[in-house]
Scaffold this active site. Sequence first.
Site, short mmCIF file in Angstrom:
data_model
loop_
_atom_site.label_atom_id
_atom_site.label_comp_id
_atom_site.label_asym_id
_atom_site.label_seq_id
_atom_site.Cartn_x
_atom_site.Cartn_y
_atom_site.Cartn_z
N LYS A 196 0.62 -0.68 0.15
CA LYS A 196 -0.45 -0.35 0.30
C LYS A 196 0.94 1.01 -0.06
O LYS A 196 1.64 1.17 0.13
CB LYS A 196 -0.64 -0.29 1.47
N ARG A 236 -3.54 -10.39 5.04
CA ARG A 236 -3.69 -10.16 3.74
C ARG A 236 -2.49 -9.62 2.50
O ARG A 236 -1.75 -8.65 2.84
CB ARG A 236 -4.73 -9.53 3.44
N1 HH2 Z 1 -7.31 -4.31 1.15
C1 HH2 Z 1 -7.21 -4.53 -0.77
C2 HH2 Z 1 -8.70 -5.22 -1.24
N2 HH2 Z 1 -9.22 -5.44 -0.40
N3 HH2 Z 1 -9.52 -6.59 1.92
C3 HH2 Z 1 -9.56 -6.76 3.19
N4 HH2 Z 1 -10.79 -6.97 3.83
N5 HH2 Z 1 -8.63 -5.64 3.70
C4 HH2 Z 1 -7.58 -5.07 3.03
O1 HH2 Z 1 -6.48 -4.22 3.99
C5 HH2 Z 1 -7.46 -4.85 1.95
C6 HH2 Z 1 -9.07 -6.44 1.61
C7 HH2 Z 1 -6.38 -3.38 -1.30
O2 HH2 Z 1 -5.34 -4.03 -2.37
P1 HH2 Z 1 -5.58 -5.02 -3.35
O3 HH2 Z 1 -6.55 -5.85 -3.50
O4 HH2 Z 1 -3.86 -5.23 -3.93
O5 HH2 Z 1 -5.87 -3.86 -4.74
P2 HH2 Z 1 -7.21 -3.45 -5.78
O6 HH2 Z 1 -8.13 -3.14 -4.60
O7 HH2 Z 1 -6.92 -1.96 -6.18
O8 HH2 Z 1 -7.49 -4.89 -6.19
#
Ligand code: HH2
Length: 263
Positions: A196, A236
């Site tokens: 992040k 995660r």
């Molecule tokens: N962060 C992201 C997405 N889903 N779910 C939970 N429970 N907690 C988190 O911190 C979280 C999440 C954001 O990360 P990422 O999936 O890598 O990116 P994007 O939302 O751009 O697909």
Amino acid sequence: MGVLNVTPDSFSDGGRYLDRDAAVARGLELIAEGADVVDVGGESTRPGAEPVDEAEELRRVLPVVEALAGRTRVSIDTMKPAVAEAAVARGAWLVNDVACGLRDVAAATGAALVVMHLRGTPQDMQRFAVYDDVVAEVHRFLADRAREAREAGVGRVYVDPGIGFAKTGEHNIALLAALPALVAGEFPVLVGTSRKRFLGTLGRPAGAPPLPVDDRREASLATAAWAMAAGAAIVRVHDVRPAAQAAILVGDTAPDRALEAAS
Ligand code: HH2
């Protein structure tokens, strides 16, 4: 928990696993690297991301959920009830409810649930990153939502402070520092810091641009190790292998696995 984004626009792996076969292969790789859960998402939640139509999201995630569900525990990362329901019907074990709207789906289907703290939507959430006491407010929100989910009949509820969701870098760091207090509460904790933006600003001069995503791996691992040491039940992460090694080091897995790894 390994991250598998079947999207063109996720902030760190967007476009790499949009094709079904590439996504399934990546899921198998995450399992081989030590993931106990694969979190499948078909809509980016990064700040400012464009919403995805329900039919398109279903098309992206369902074949991947179906292919992986027999091999590991699958989590569905979505904001849409129909997507969560269809994914559980195809074998997903956990509903990763990033917008606090899927409690009833989890209750009706018997799936486990992640209750995450967010304000607004991914499009406008950074406008709401204003708190008197971020730790107290986020912890109270999570306890209230998690109790409601339990009362609605959800069998297993995780709470997640939602690092990066309607939070400044200072808010994220305060919430990470306060993880032991969240862990001491009634519900198991999930934490997602991986790659992040705020991790790219640590130790940088004020006003300097954040480090690019690929240069946030060390800080991602440091925060995952901290979260596990603080007692988080699930972290995660995009980079599973080092996190799985850190899990062994902090004694987060069964002692026999740690022993095997050491011999
Ligand atoms: N962060 C992201 C997405 N889903 N779910 C939970 N429970 N907690 C988190 O911190 C979280 C999440 C954001 O990360 P990422 O999936 O890598 O990116 P994007 O939302 O751009 O697909």
